[in-house]
Enzyme design. Structure first.
Site, PDB file in Angstrom:
ATOM      1  N   LYS A 125      -1.179  -3.736   6.443  1.00 29.25           N
ATOM      2  CA  LYS A 125      -0.687  -4.674   5.821  1.00 29.25           C
ATOM      3  C   LYS A 125      -1.593  -6.158   6.372  1.00 29.25           C
ATOM      4  CE  LYS A 125       4.696  -4.567   6.871  1.00 29.25           C
ATOM      5  NZ  LYS A 125       4.302  -3.464   6.701  1.00 29.25           N
ATOM      6  N   LYS A 160       7.758 -10.365   9.083  1.00 28.44           N
ATOM      7  CA  LYS A 160       7.898  -9.399   8.681  1.00 28.44           C
ATOM      8  C   LYS A 160       6.619  -8.128   9.662  1.00 28.44           C
ATOM      9  CE  LYS A 160       4.833  -8.599   4.999  1.00 28.44           C
ATOM     10  NZ  LYS A 160       4.346  -7.805   3.399  1.00 28.44           N
ATOM     11  N   ARG A 210       4.859  -1.112  -6.929  1.00 27.44           N
ATOM     12  CA  ARG A 210       4.218   0.334  -6.412  1.00 27.44           C
ATOM     13  C   ARG A 210       3.346   0.725  -7.672  1.00 27.44           C
ATOM     14  NH1 ARG A 210       3.375   3.441  -2.564  1.00 27.44           N
ATOM     15  NH2 ARG A 210       4.617   1.693  -1.364  1.00 27.44           N
ATOM     16  N   ARG A 225      10.204  -1.509  -7.493  1.00 29.51           N
ATOM     17  CA  ARG A 225      11.933  -1.137  -6.655  1.00 29.51           C
ATOM     18  C   ARG A 225      11.767  -1.958  -6.477  1.00 29.51           C
ATOM     19  NH1 ARG A 225       7.416   0.819  -3.127  1.00 29.51           N
ATOM     20  NH2 ARG A 225       7.100  -1.269  -3.164  1.00 29.51           N
ATOM     21  N   ARG A 233      15.224  -6.575  -0.592  1.00 31.82           N
ATOM     22  CA  ARG A 233      14.107  -5.886  -0.350  1.00 31.82           C
ATOM     23  C   ARG A 233      14.237  -4.700  -1.148  1.00 31.82           C
ATOM     24  NH1 ARG A 233      15.788  -2.969   5.441  1.00 31.82           N
ATOM     25  NH2 ARG A 233      17.171  -2.702   4.537  1.00 31.82           N
ATOM     26  N   ASP A 273       0.519  -2.863  -3.523  1.00 35.50           N
ATOM     27  CA  ASP A 273       2.368  -3.460  -3.441  1.00 35.50           C
ATOM     28  C   ASP A 273       1.637  -4.565  -4.280  1.00 35.50           C
ATOM     29  OD1 ASP A 273       3.195  -0.880  -2.860  1.00 35.50           O
ATOM     30  OD2 ASP A 273       3.962  -1.539  -1.341  1.00 35.50           O
ATOM     31  N   GLU A 281       0.801  -5.353  -0.183  1.00 33.95           N
ATOM     32  CA  GLU A 281       0.025  -4.122   0.750  1.00 33.95           C
ATOM     33  C   GLU A 281      -0.711  -3.203  -0.162  1.00 33.95           C
ATOM     34  OE1 GLU A 281       3.808  -2.676   3.286  1.00 33.95           O
ATOM     35  OE2 GLU A 281       4.670  -3.949   2.986  1.00 33.95           O
ATOM     36  N   ASN A 283      -1.830   0.438   0.796  1.00 36.14           N
ATOM     37  CA  ASN A 283      -0.616   1.288   1.316  1.00 36.14           C
ATOM     38  C   ASN A 283      -2.278   2.356   1.174  1.00 36.14           C
ATOM     39  OD1 ASN A 283       2.132   0.704   2.475  1.00 36.14           O
ATOM     40  ND2 ASN A 283       1.966  -0.006   0.123  1.00 36.14           N
TER      41      ASN A 283
END
Length: 314
Positions: A125, A160, A210, A225, A233, A273, A281, A283
């Site tokens: 993050k 978050k 993603r 997503r 979310r 992301d 983000e 990842n």
């Protein structure tokens, strides 16, 4: 090649869509030898980083048991062609300990993907703050007052924790500010934990996308997503619907900028992301979505990954 996969217990794999399993299948099909262990089986012994690992054979999809493990062997990590770190978060102290062990293995000549030092240096993050021009308005703090001011400025925000995964602990606070203080106090454990707040992005209705970066190159399809019902979310773990789609020009531009830069740092596989064209983000622990993108788009992500890995090891 001998490939050691450090991953979670095999019986926990979601066989129909597990990205690590997809990597294993394509590597085995290409004639490479597979080995498996969990992170708890990596140890320092006799002045070397070794793994109590097992040879692994992936069975055909029609088989009742999808894998077969051989006898445990003690092998130095630098004796493998590559070590693939695929243990899922949380990034807790034991995960951190494993990366330190893997860094010691790298010093002894092991080739570890992703590089453990690079994993440590890139909080999934917080690492986005290196690229302020690519991210939405963002605040990182432990202070309730700072988040209240951020909410006053942006009206509609998302809060978050820094160590969440799969959409865990993500809250949206709208213009009315309902329960803002309570959310911050609970998530932040009354100031003990650092939180991230970002301006809410209405583009989330089109999906939290993603994008996979592999070996400095960009997979041309993303998995969007998409949140379902009243959910904000898009995470698949939170009930989001995964839809593969080609990258837009804006998404491709961002991905092509970051891919070679991150690869040079030792981040061979990255799950970027994006909401709209904003990076939310980066990842780096165990990015997924190989299977969903492959099945829906026809683009063979596991083969793309293997080709890049073989090139990196050549």
């Amino acid at each position: 090649m001998d490939l050691l996969f450090i991953a979670d217990p095999l019986d926990t794999f979601k066989v129909s869509k597990d990205s690590t399993l997809a990597m294993m299948r394509v590597a085995q099909a290409a004639g490479h030898r597979l080995w498996f262990c969990q992170s708890c089986h990596v140890l320092w012994r006799s002045n070397a980083v070794v793994a109590d690992c097992q040879p692994l054979v992936i069975k055909p999809s029609s088989s009742t048991a999808w894998y077969e493990l051989g006898a445990i062997q003690d092998r130095a990590l630098n004796s493998f062609s590559a070590v693939l770190m695929r243990t899922d978060p949380p990034f807790d102290i034991e995960y951190l300990n494993t990366t330190w062990m893997l860094s010691a293995a790298v010093r002894q000549g092991a080739k570890v993907f992703n590089n453990p030092a690079a994993i440590r240096d890139h909080s999934e993050k917080l690492s986005i703050t290196e690229f302020p021009e690519l991210i939405p308005p963002t605040l990182v703090t432990r202070e309730l007052g700072a988040i209240e001011q951020f909410h006053k400025e942006h009206q509609d925000i998302v809060i978050k924790p820094l160590d969440g995964m799969g959409g865990m602990g993500v809250f949206r606070v709208g213009k009315d500010g309902l329960n803002l203080a309570s959310i911050v106090e609970t998530l932040g454990e009354n100031g003990a934990r650092t939180l991230m707040a970002q301006r809410f992005l209405p583009e989330i209705t089109q999906g939290d996308k993603r994008v996979l970066l592999i070996g400095g190159e960009v997979v041309p399809f993303a998995l969007a997503r998409i949140p379902q019902g009243s959910e904000i979310r898009g995470n698949l773990a939170a009930g989001g619907k995964g839809v593969a789609m080609p990258l837009s020009d804006a998404e491709r531009k961002v991905a092509q900028y970051l891919a070679p830069l991150l690869n040079q740092r030792g981040l061979f596989l990255v799950g970027l992301d994006l909401i709209g064209s904003y990076v939310t983000e980066i990842n780096v622990t165990s990015p997924t979505c190989f299977v969903e993108i492959t099945e829906q788009s026809g683009f063979d992500v596991p083969q793309f990954w293997l080709t890049a890995l073989e090139k990196a090891l050549a």
